[in-house]
Design a protein around this motif. Structure first.
Motif, PDB file in Angstrom:
ATOM      1  N   GLU A  53       0.825  -1.203   0.000  1.00  0.00           N
ATOM      2  CA  GLU A  53       0.000   0.000   0.000  1.00  0.00           C
ATOM      3  C   GLU A  53       0.863   1.259   0.000  1.00  0.00           C
ATOM      4  N   ALA A  54       1.897   1.287   0.838  1.00  0.00           N
ATOM      5  CA  ALA A  54       2.746   2.475   0.946  1.00  0.00           C
ATOM      6  C   ALA A  54       3.495   2.745  -0.349  1.00  0.00           C
ATOM      7  N   LYS A  55       3.998   1.692  -0.976  1.00  0.00           N
ATOM      8  CA  LYS A  55       4.789   1.847  -2.190  1.00  0.00           C
ATOM      9  C   LYS A  55       3.933   1.960  -3.460  1.00  0.00           C
ATOM     10  N   GLY A  56       2.664   1.534  -3.382  1.00  0.00           N
ATOM     11  CA  GLY A  56       1.886   1.399  -4.611  1.00  0.00           C
ATOM     12  C   GLY A  56       2.438   0.286  -5.471  1.00  0.00           C
ATOM     13  N   ARG A  57       2.886  -0.778  -4.826  1.00  0.00           N
ATOM     14  CA  ARG A  57       3.566  -1.880  -5.507  1.00  0.00           C
ATOM     15  C   ARG A  57       2.554  -2.942  -5.931  1.00  0.00           C
ATOM     16  N   PRO A  58       2.662  -3.464  -7.162  1.00  0.00           N
ATOM     17  CA  PRO A  58       1.737  -4.529  -7.580  1.00  0.00           C
ATOM     18  C   PRO A  58       1.932  -5.788  -6.743  1.00  0.00           C
ATOM     19  N   ARG A  59       0.828  -6.456  -6.399  1.00  0.00           N
ATOM     20  CA  ARG A  59       0.883  -7.606  -5.499  1.00  0.00           C
ATOM     21  C   ARG A  59       1.561  -8.827  -6.110  1.00  0.00           C
ATOM     22  N   PHE A  60       1.716  -8.851  -7.459  1.00  0.00           N
ATOM     23  CA  PHE A  60       2.374 -10.003  -8.078  1.00  0.00           C
ATOM     24  C   PHE A  60       3.897  -9.899  -7.997  1.00  0.00           C
ATOM     25  N   ASN A  61       4.418  -8.805  -7.468  1.00  0.00           N
ATOM     26  CA  ASN A  61       5.859  -8.575  -7.409  1.00  0.00           C
ATOM     27  C   ASN A  61       6.368  -8.997  -6.033  1.00  0.00           C
ATOM     28  N   PRO A  62       7.092 -10.127  -5.926  1.00  0.00           N
ATOM     29  CA  PRO A  62       7.505 -10.637  -4.614  1.00  0.00           C
ATOM     30  C   PRO A  62       8.511  -9.734  -3.923  1.00  0.00           C
ATOM     31  N   LEU A  63       8.718  -9.983  -2.634  1.00  0.00           N
ATOM     32  CA  LEU A  63       9.599  -9.178  -1.804  1.00  0.00           C
ATOM     33  C   LEU A  63      10.822  -9.986  -1.376  1.00  0.00           C
ATOM     34  N   ILE A  64      11.899  -9.274  -1.069  1.00  0.00           N
ATOM     35  CA  ILE A  64      13.088  -9.913  -0.498  1.00  0.00           C
ATOM     36  C   ILE A  64      12.945  -9.946   1.023  1.00  0.00           C
ATOM     37  N   VAL A  65      13.243 -11.092   1.607  1.00  0.00           N
ATOM     38  CA  VAL A  65      13.240 -11.248   3.057  1.00  0.00           C
ATOM     39  C   VAL A  65      14.670 -11.116   3.561  1.00  0.00           C
ATOM     40  N   HIS A  66      14.877 -10.212   4.511  1.00  0.00           N
ATOM     41  CA  HIS A  66      16.195  -9.958   5.086  1.00  0.00           C
ATOM     42  C   HIS A  66      16.325 -10.701   6.411  1.00  0.00           C
ATOM     43  N   LEU A  67      17.486 -11.324   6.596  1.00  0.00           N
ATOM     44  CA  LEU A  67      17.728 -12.188   7.749  1.00  0.00           C
ATOM     45  C   LEU A  67      19.068 -11.850   8.391  1.00  0.00           C
ATOM     46  N   ALA A  68      19.201 -12.220   9.656  1.00  0.00           N
ATOM     47  CA  ALA A  68      20.410 -11.895  10.406  1.00  0.00           C
ATOM     48  C   ALA A  68      21.583 -12.800  10.056  1.00  0.00           C
ATOM     49  N   ASP A  69      21.308 -14.051   9.624  1.00  0.00           N
ATOM     50  CA  ASP A  69      22.404 -14.983   9.359  1.00  0.00           C
ATOM     51  C   ASP A  69      21.929 -16.130   8.474  1.00  0.00           C
ATOM     52  N   VAL A  70      22.876 -16.961   8.057  1.00  0.00           N
ATOM     53  CA  VAL A  70      22.584 -18.082   7.165  1.00  0.00           C
ATOM     54  C   VAL A  70      21.698 -19.113   7.857  1.00  0.00           C
ATOM     55  N   ALA A  71      21.886 -19.305   9.147  1.00  0.00           N
ATOM     56  CA  ALA A  71      21.073 -20.282   9.873  1.00  0.00           C
ATOM     57  C   ALA A  71      19.593 -19.938   9.770  1.00  0.00           C
ATOM     58  N   ALA A  72      19.268 -18.659   9.857  1.00  0.00           N
ATOM     59  CA  ALA A  72      17.866 -18.244   9.720  1.00  0.00           C
ATOM     60  C   ALA A  72      17.351 -18.542   8.321  1.00  0.00           C
ATOM     61  N   ALA A  73      18.204 -18.379   7.316  1.00  0.00           N
ATOM     62  CA  ALA A  73      17.806 -18.681   5.938  1.00  0.00           C
ATOM     63  C   ALA A  73      17.489 -20.158   5.772  1.00  0.00           C
ATOM     64  N   ARG A  74      18.280 -21.017   6.388  1.00  0.00           N
ATOM     65  CA  ARG A  74      18.044 -22.462   6.268  1.00  0.00           C
ATOM     66  C   ARG A  74      16.718 -22.865   6.896  1.00  0.00           C
ATOM     67  N   GLY A  75      16.232 -22.095   7.861  1.00  0.00           N
ATOM     68  CA  GLY A  75      14.951 -22.399   8.472  1.00  0.00           C
ATOM     69  C   GLY A  75      13.756 -21.974   7.634  1.00  0.00           C
ATOM     70  N   ILE A  76      14.007 -21.180   6.593  1.00  0.00           N
ATOM     71  CA  ILE A  76      12.931 -20.673   5.759  1.00  0.00           C
ATOM     72  C   ILE A  76      12.906 -21.318   4.377  1.00  0.00           C
ATOM     73  N   ALA A  77      14.079 -21.701   3.868  1.00  0.00           N
ATOM     74  CA  ALA A  77      14.163 -22.209   2.496  1.00  0.00           C
ATOM     75  C   ALA A  77      15.075 -23.424   2.426  1.00  0.00           C
ATOM     76  N   LEU A  78      14.918 -24.182   1.346  1.00  0.00           N
ATOM     77  CA  LEU A  78      15.778 -25.335   1.069  1.00  0.00           C
ATOM     78  C   LEU A  78      16.974 -24.867   0.257  1.00  0.00           C
ATOM     79  N   MET A  79      18.166 -25.224   0.688  1.00  0.00           N
ATOM     80  CA  MET A  79      19.392 -24.765   0.031  1.00  0.00           C
ATOM     81  C   MET A  79      20.178 -25.957  -0.473  1.00  0.00           C
ATOM     82  N   ASP A  80      20.399 -26.009  -1.800  1.00  0.00           N
ATOM     83  CA  ASP A  80      21.217 -27.075  -2.362  1.00  0.00           C
ATOM     84  C   ASP A  80      22.683 -26.696  -2.248  1.00  0.00           C
ATOM     85  N   SER A  81      23.575 -27.510  -2.816  1.00  0.00           N
ATOM     86  CA  SER A  81      25.014 -27.292  -2.646  1.00  0.00           C
ATOM     87  C   SER A  81      25.472 -25.984  -3.280  1.00  0.00           C
TER      88      SER A  81
END
Length: 319
Positions: A53-81
């Motif tokens: 709403e604030a940006k007037g951004r289309p809803r089909f445009n995904p967002l980047i999620v910012h995390l404190a460390d790699v361990a947090a990323a592994r808890g959200i997504a599957l990471m291959d080699s």
């Protein structure tokens, strides 16, 4: 200039205040090494909806999620080699990885635009890291500007575009990289989805081979893929080796005598990337009605690839 957002100092009190606002579902802008991000709790549907709403951004445009460390990323997504190798080498840093979303991750579906993948980044900026650590969870954060406009590299830019639509901005000074992160996806091999603040050459050296390139007609699967984006109000003309009559000329390198501004008089692509969005904003503020911003040629290597990507989108026809 619309200014109602709270301006926070990047010390412990300001960081604690910003983290508390995020926890209560508010929008908080904060600096990263690339550009300022507009942060919201990525698990809170209403907070994430406020970003769009604030940006007037289309809803089909995904967002980047910012995390404190790699361990947090592994808890959200599957990471291959390959993803693990890139994360180990370049995080924290100006690299975003688009990865398969874990069903149990708990993110708002608005973050991913309903896609089965999620864009993740661990930023390399002391203020961003302190805020993410204090908040203790995933923060969805696109660039902190109205959708399609020039991205912000200073707190004043955020206030100019969104000051009356957000709760606060943490003023951490100018962003040192100055262009958004490089985005890499996996299909299943690594593919470049957007050039950015990490040179493609460094990624390819890490992987030991060339990146595949996203097709021009491919659907939107990550932020920053819309054809018209990063645009000032004035029209933009590219590859202007000499100053066109009546245009404001944005130079690059020592040969651009008489340029209104020069991204880097020495021809340094790192300096040019850091100055790009600030220069576009400045020339846009000087432009008379109907006046064009003409940009000198930029070498298409290293950070020049990201600069040229942003300039092509800024010059694209606008819907």
């Amino acid at each position: 200039m619309p200014v109602s957002a709270e301006i926070l100092h990047p010390g412990p009190e300001g960081i604690a205040r910003a983290a508390g606002l995020l926890a209560s579902g508010e929008l908080v802008a904060f600096p990263t090494e690339t550009v300022y991000g507009l942060g919201a709790d990525a698990r809170n549907d209403r907070a994430v909806a406020r970003i769009f709403e604030a940006k007037g951004r289309p809803r089909f445009n995904p967002l980047i999620v910012h995390l404190a460390d790699v361990a947090a990323a592994r808890g959200i997504a599957l990471m291959d080699s390959d993803a693990e190798r890139l994360a180990d080498t370049f995080w924290p840093g100006a690299l975003t990885l688009v990865l398969p979303l874990r069903p149990e991750a708990g993110l708002s579906p608005l973050v991913t635009a309903g896609l089965p993948s999620v864009a993740l980044r661990v930023p390399d900026h002391p203020v961003a890291h302190a805020l993410l650590a204090a908040f203790g969870g995933p923060v969805a954060a696109p660039s902190a500007n109205p959708s399609g406009a020039v991205s912000p590299t200073r707190a004043a830019h955020v206030l100019d575009g969104l000051g009356d639509r957000i709760a606060a901005v943490v003023d951490g000074g100018a962003c040192p990289v100055g262009v958004e992160s490089t985005i890499v996806g996996f299909d299943p091999d690594p593919v470049l989805l957007r050039p950015g603040g990490l040179p493609v050459e460094a990624i390819e050296a890490c992987l030991g081979g060339p990146l595949a390139m996203r097709g021009a007609a491919a659907p939107v699967t990550a932020p920053g893929q819309l054809s018209s984006h990063y645009a000032p109000g004035a029209a933009v003309l590219l590859e202007a080796a000499t100053p066109p009559a009546g245009a404001l000329w944005l130079g690059f390198g020592p040969g651009c005598k008489g340029a209104a501004l020069n991204l880097s008089p020495a021809g340094d692509l790192v300096e040019a990337a850091a100055n790009l969005f600030d220069a576009l904003r400045e020339l846009d503020s000087r432009a008379a009605p109907g006046q064009t911003i003409a940009v000198a040629p930029i070498p298409d290597r290293g950070l020049g690839r990201a600069i040229n990507d942003r300039l092509r989108r800024a010059a694209a026809p606008r819907g």
